[in-house]
Enzyme design. Structure first.
Site, mmCIF file in Angstrom:
data_model
loop_
_atom_site.group_PDB
_atom_site.id
_atom_site.type_symbol
_atom_site.label_atom_id
_atom_site.label_comp_id
_atom_site.label_asym_id
_atom_site.label_seq_id
_atom_site.Cartn_x
_atom_site.Cartn_y
_atom_site.Cartn_z
ATOM 1 N N LYS A 279 86.295 88.715 29.472
ATOM 2 C CA LYS A 279 85.675 89.823 29.680
ATOM 3 C C LYS A 279 85.491 90.629 28.428
ATOM 4 O O LYS A 279 86.115 90.367 27.333
ATOM 5 C CB LYS A 279 86.462 90.998 30.399
ATOM 6 C CG LYS A 279 86.587 90.808 32.081
ATOM 7 C CD LYS A 279 87.147 91.788 32.587
ATOM 8 C CE LYS A 279 87.486 91.500 34.272
ATOM 9 N NZ LYS A 279 86.230 91.428 34.992
ATOM 10 N N GLU A 351 88.724 85.506 40.052
ATOM 11 C CA GLU A 351 89.854 84.821 40.201
ATOM 12 C C GLU A 351 90.444 85.478 41.294
ATOM 13 O O GLU A 351 91.385 85.068 42.238
ATOM 14 C CB GLU A 351 91.088 85.340 38.992
ATOM 15 C CG GLU A 351 91.571 86.785 39.012
ATOM 16 C CD GLU A 351 90.416 87.660 38.884
ATOM 17 O OE1 GLU A 351 89.602 87.762 38.443
ATOM 18 O OE2 GLU A 351 90.817 89.234 39.184
ATOM 19 N N ARG A 353 89.285 86.344 44.528
ATOM 20 C CA ARG A 353 89.016 85.481 45.664
ATOM 21 C C ARG A 353 89.932 84.204 45.853
ATOM 22 O O ARG A 353 90.329 83.574 47.011
ATOM 23 C CB ARG A 353 87.462 85.183 45.717
ATOM 24 C CG ARG A 353 87.010 84.255 44.529
ATOM 25 C CD ARG A 353 85.555 84.186 44.610
ATOM 26 N NE ARG A 353 85.151 85.664 43.799
ATOM 27 C CZ ARG A 353 83.889 85.800 43.624
ATOM 28 N NH1 ARG A 353 82.833 85.037 44.076
ATOM 29 N NH2 ARG A 353 83.573 86.966 42.888
HETATM 30 N N1 BES Z 1 88.553 92.529 38.939
HETATM 31 C C1 BES Z 1 87.218 92.104 38.773
HETATM 32 C C2 BES Z 1 86.016 93.245 39.578
HETATM 33 C C3 BES Z 1 85.940 94.444 39.132
HETATM 34 C C4 BES Z 1 85.103 94.969 37.868
HETATM 35 C C5 BES Z 1 86.981 95.753 39.641
HETATM 36 C C6 BES Z 1 85.109 96.267 37.609
HETATM 37 C C7 BES Z 1 86.752 96.854 38.977
HETATM 38 C C8 BES Z 1 85.903 96.953 38.383
HETATM 39 C C9 BES Z 1 86.967 90.774 39.411
HETATM 40 O O1 BES Z 1 88.003 89.976 39.208
HETATM 41 C C10 BES Z 1 85.846 90.374 38.516
HETATM 42 O O2 BES Z 1 86.054 90.083 37.151
HETATM 43 N N2 BES Z 1 84.690 89.838 39.356
HETATM 44 C C11 BES Z 1 83.745 89.155 38.608
HETATM 45 C C12 BES Z 1 83.105 88.158 39.457
HETATM 46 C C13 BES Z 1 81.908 87.357 38.897
HETATM 47 C C14 BES Z 1 82.594 86.722 37.859
HETATM 48 C C15 BES Z 1 81.504 86.492 39.961
HETATM 49 C C16 BES Z 1 82.675 90.305 38.490
HETATM 50 O O3 BES Z 1 82.360 91.005 39.393
HETATM 51 O O4 BES Z 1 82.054 90.439 37.467
HETATM 52 ZN ZN ZN Z 2 89.839 90.712 38.922
HETATM 53 MN MN MN Z 3 88.190 88.830 37.192
#
Ligand code: BES
Ligand code: ZN
Ligand code: MN
Length: 505
Positions: A279, A351, A353
């Protein structure tokens, strides 16, 4: 803060400050405010007549009684417009009044719940008032060492009920609120704790402490056991971290022996860096909140046990970090989940899911009456519904209706998104059964469609709490930071379900 309920005449009640309420559209004080006004030679009615206090929602005025009453001060709290008033507003009113009292460095307060004629029962009024006060006064201070950096703490909150016939109901409402609010505190504390002190092992330890206090069955499966069970999706995520993963299982058996349990599954990523698909560093710290679903499950089970809800409830929390270590799982890897379904990794940041897939398969072992999972699963859900609303997707319309009704009662807003099977194509893989992302469009839906593959035929609802888990701004009774979202919703759901179940078993 101790919550105390007493009976007796308001005017004779000895306290540092007494909260009374006033509606914006009332020309004259009503209920307790009227009673106090009479004892104090029109102190409150003058304030209102002069328009120095208008009763606007969340506003308040402090007045000194100068010997006219036993209590030293009155705080008159604005209840807003009568026809717009509800229990959600009342939570905010008590939160705001208590925060103001705390700012005045007062440590003991009393309150009357008599606002004049009301469409709400005294039991639910007491519950909402105490919840508002407790939830709004929450602070997380274990890491603050500089004394003047902390706010004061209110030590006593006393409800004075001068109508003796209502006393039992007030006590019941206040007690319920106290148990639920402490469970929300528990969840908020887990989420607020920095990720270096909230590893999967520590989270399991904290869940174990809750289990011990509540006499619950508790287990934390380690990686060796998970390996035997074939939980390679969960273990795949854990590979990038030096911290061991855990699968935490809590069991509260308040129902009959053969009653099928409600299984609650909570995402427990104690830190989500994104892994190899790392990220951006801005706000990455907020990803300590990626175990908010797991924290809500711990809090809910704690409350269910203390409230002695007559249901069987199981909590399952897959817990791991998601880090890009040398042995980390990679885009292109294929993981074989516990269910046998193979998953191609397209993005290691998807991750949640993966760990939920194995946890949901494991949930099937309990032959559940219903499965509800809570997860900070997708940024797409925040885009769709904003910071305050939980996304709901699921297969069972009765279960969804139960959640919706609990949402209305608690003010923890949920909104349904469609589990639209036409999008199943988006998570098809060329080389495995499925892939772990479906692209940007409809990201919350494709994530839920992946989870659906692991829920068997059990009634199932998925709650995406990515928005409301961690707030960047104060809400009336939720200070910014970890919100503990899901605890009040699920406790309400369980209470309602046990009532319906016992009415027609
Ligand atoms: N934990 C994150 C989702 C999240 C984002 C929670 C912002 C709270 C605030 C999750 O693991 C994630 O990174 N999801 C990705 C999925 C994508 C790579 C398909 C996302 O939402 O960008
Ligand atoms: Zn996450
Ligand atoms: Mn994530």
């Amino acid at each position: 803060m101790d919550i105390i309920v007493k009976t007796g005449a308001l005017a004779n009640f000895d306290c540092e400050i007494l909260i009374v309420g006033h509606f914006e559209d009332n020309q004259m004080p009503e209920g307790a405010a009227h009673l106090i006004d009479e004892k104090c030679n029109g102190l409150i009615s003058e304030l209102i007549e002069q328009r120095d206090f208008e009763g606007k929602l969340y506003s308040s005025s402090v007045v000194y009684t100068r010997g006219l009453l036993r209590g030293r001060r009155i705080i008159i709290a604005g209840l807003g417009k009568k026809k717009e008033f509800n229990l959600e507003k009342l939570r905010g009113v008590f939160s705001k009044a208590c925060q103001k009292i705390r700012d005045l460095n007062i440590t003991r307060l009393a309150a009357s719940l008599d606002f004049g004629k009301s469409e709400f029962s005294i039991r639910e009024t007491a519950q909402a008032a105490v919840e508002g006060a407790m939830l709004g006064l929450y602070q997380f201070t274990p890491y603050k060492t500089l004394e003047n950096d902390k706010k004061g703490e209110i030590s006593e909150f006393t409800i004075v009920e001068d109508r003796p016939s209502l006393l039992e109901d007030v006590k019941n409402g206040a007690k319920t609120a106290e148990i639920i609010s402490r469970a929300v505190y528990c969840a908020r504390d887990l989420v607020s704790t920095p990720p270096n002190d909230m590893t999967p092992t520590i989270l399991a330890g904290r869940a174990g402490d809750v289990a011990k206090e509540g006499n619950l069955k508790f287990e934390a499966l380690d990686e060796t056991v998970m390996k035997k069970l074939g939980m390679n999706a969960l273990l795949g995520v854990a590979r990038g971290s030096a911290e061991e993963a855990r699968l935490i299982v809590l069991e509260y058996n308040g129902g009959k022996k053969d009653d099928k349990p409600v299984v609650l599954v909570g995402k427990g990523i104690t830190f989500d860096s994104g892994g190899i698909s790392i990220k951006p560093s801005e706000k990455m710290d907020e990803m300590k909140s990626d175990m908010s679903g797991g924290a809500a499950v711990v809090g809910t089970i704690k409350a269910a046990a203390e409230l002695k809800i007559p249901l069987n409830v199981v909590g399952i929390i897959p817990a791991t970090e998601n880090l890009p270590g040398g042995r980390a799982y990679k885009p292109g890897d294929i993981l074989k989940s516990m269910s046998g379904i193979t998953i191609e990794i397209k993005n290691t940041d998807a991750e949640g899911r993966l760990i939920l897939a194995d946890a949901l398969t494991f949930a099937g072992r309990y032959k559940p009456a219903a499965i509800i999972d809570l997860a900070t699963l997708t940024g797409a859900c925040v885009v769709a519904l904003g910071d305050y609303i939980t996304g709901m997707l699921g297969t069972d319309s009765n279960l969804k209706e139960e959640i919706r009704s609990a949402s209305d009662a608690t003010g923890e807003t949920v909104w349904e998104l469609p589990l639209w099977h036409e999008y199943d194509d988006l998570i098809k893989s060329d080389v495995a059964d499925i892939q772990n992302t479906g692209g940007r469009a409809g990201g919350t839906i494709t994530a839920a469609l992946l989870l659906k593959r692991f829920t068997g035929d059990y009634p199932w609802v998925h709650l995406d709490i990515a928005g409301p888990a961690l707030l960047s701004k104060d809400k009336p009774y939720i200070p910014k930071g970890a919100s503990g979202v899901g605890v009040r919703l699920l406790v309400q759901f369980l209470m309602d379900r046990s009532r319906a179940f016992n009415a027609n078993p």
